[in-house]
Write a protein that holds these residues in place. Structure first.
Motif, PDB file in Angstrom:
ATOM      1  N   TRP A  92       0.704  -1.247  -0.047  1.00 54.27           N
ATOM      2  CA  TRP A  92      -0.045   0.025  -0.011  1.00 54.27           C
ATOM      3  C   TRP A  92       0.950   1.237   0.050  1.00 54.27           C
ATOM      4  O   TRP A  92       0.423   2.339   0.107  1.00 54.27           O
ATOM      5  N   TYR A 151      -9.781  -8.460   1.795  1.00 55.60           N
ATOM      6  CA  TYR A 151      -8.858  -7.788   0.906  1.00 55.60           C
ATOM      7  C   TYR A 151      -7.658  -7.583   1.752  1.00 55.60           C
ATOM      8  O   TYR A 151      -6.348  -7.750   1.122  1.00 55.60           O
ATOM      9  N   ARG A 163     -15.768  -5.998  -3.473  1.00 54.87           N
ATOM     10  CA  ARG A 163     -14.231  -6.105  -3.477  1.00 54.87           C
ATOM     11  C   ARG A 163     -13.713  -5.184  -4.502  1.00 54.87           C
ATOM     12  O   ARG A 163     -12.575  -4.534  -4.081  1.00 54.87           O
ATOM     13  N   PRO A 164     -14.164  -5.015  -5.752  1.00 47.52           N
ATOM     14  CA  PRO A 164     -13.269  -4.189  -6.562  1.00 47.52           C
ATOM     15  C   PRO A 164     -13.408  -2.447  -6.051  1.00 47.52           C
ATOM     16  O   PRO A 164     -12.195  -2.173  -6.078  1.00 47.52           O
ATOM     17  N   PRO A 165     -14.420  -2.168  -5.492  1.00 46.85           N
ATOM     18  CA  PRO A 165     -14.409  -0.697  -5.064  1.00 46.85           C
ATOM     19  C   PRO A 165     -13.366  -0.637  -3.700  1.00 46.85           C
ATOM     20  O   PRO A 165     -12.658   0.310  -3.527  1.00 46.85           O
ATOM     21  N   LEU A 180      -5.818   4.212  -2.201  1.00 51.05           N
ATOM     22  CA  LEU A 180      -5.869   5.663  -2.546  1.00 51.05           C
ATOM     23  C   LEU A 180      -6.107   6.400  -1.075  1.00 51.05           C
ATOM     24  O   LEU A 180      -5.336   7.410  -0.908  1.00 51.05           O
ATOM     25  N   ALA A 231     -10.788  -2.539  -3.366  1.00 50.66           N
ATOM     26  CA  ALA A 231      -9.428  -2.650  -4.010  1.00 50.66           C
ATOM     27  C   ALA A 231      -8.801  -1.333  -4.621  1.00 50.66           C
ATOM     28  O   ALA A 231      -7.625  -1.243  -4.403  1.00 50.66           O
ATOM     29  N   THR A 232      -9.656  -0.773  -5.139  1.00 42.61           N
ATOM     30  CA  THR A 232      -9.495   0.721  -5.660  1.00 42.61           C
ATOM     31  C   THR A 232      -9.379   1.882  -4.712  1.00 42.61           C
ATOM     32  O   THR A 232      -8.320   2.635  -4.646  1.00 42.61           O
ATOM     33  N   ALA A 233     -10.255   1.691  -3.698  1.00 42.44           N
ATOM     34  CA  ALA A 233     -10.521   2.980  -2.665  1.00 42.44           C
ATOM     35  C   ALA A 233      -9.425   2.672  -1.647  1.00 42.44           C
ATOM     36  O   ALA A 233      -8.833   3.778  -1.246  1.00 42.44           O
ATOM     37  N   TRP A 234      -8.892   1.579  -1.071  1.00 44.87           N
ATOM     38  CA  TRP A 234      -8.188   1.708   0.077  1.00 44.87           C
ATOM     39  C   TRP A 234      -6.794   2.139  -0.229  1.00 44.87           C
ATOM     40  O   TRP A 234      -6.251   2.927   0.420  1.00 44.87           O
TER      41      TRP A 234
END
Length: 169
Positions: free
Chosen positions: A7, A91, A110-112, A119, A114-117
């Motif tokens: 991250w 995740y 899951r996809p949101p 960021l 994996a994208t938001a965290w």
């Protein structure tokens, strides 16, 4: 250190080196031989792949706390956030551990996540160098940690009993 690196969390070398040292001291105190205690992150990762990873498996002892923790939140929201919490936990822990502790697979959130965290973590890490921000961030994170602890403990003192023997077979 796997996820913080993934991250982009900035961990200075002294802090990163201190963590395995704490483990070495903690393991040496009850008498674990030095050759059994990894001295570096690289040695710990290698030891994990060699010794721990092959024996990790799903157990009732892993499933039970998962159900308890997800159930605590469900008491408040009637289980509405359970899929979101399961997806976030899976995740952050990874699919292998998620399977081992009985987390449900939630394909929609899951996809949101994996994208938001990443960021959100990048945003937080970008603020840290600014004056006064580390103290503010620490205060907010500590307040959140204490609230969660108070909530999970149902406003009762937390008492952790360390077993001094293995479970009978």
């Amino acid at each position: 250190m796997r996820k913080p690196k993934d991250w982009g969390v900035g961990v200075n070398t002294a802090d990163a080196d201190a963590y395995p040292h704490v483990w070495r001291v903690s393991a040496a105190m009850p008498g674990v031989d030095d050759e059994c205690i990894p001295a570096t992150w690289e040695a710990a990762e290698a030891r994990s792949r060699q010794v721990l990873d092959p024996i990790l498996a799903r157990t009732a002892e892993g499933d039970a706390p998962t159900d308890v923790l997800l159930g605590i939140v469900a008491e408040i929201d009637g289980g509405l956030t359970r899929p979101l919490i399961s997806a976030f936990s899976r995740y952050t822990l990874g699919d292998r551990v998620g399977d081992m502790i009985g987390l449900s697979k939630e394909p929609l959130p899951r996809p949101p996540i994996a994208t938001a965290w990443p960021l959100l973590v990048a945003f937080r890490e970008g603020l840290i160098p600014l004056p006064g921000i580390p103290a503010i961030v620490w205060t907010l994170e500590e307040a959140l940690r204490r609230f969660v602890l108070l909530f999970l403990a149902e406003a009762q003192p937390v008492s952790i009993e360390i077993p001094d023997a293995n479970r009978p077979s």
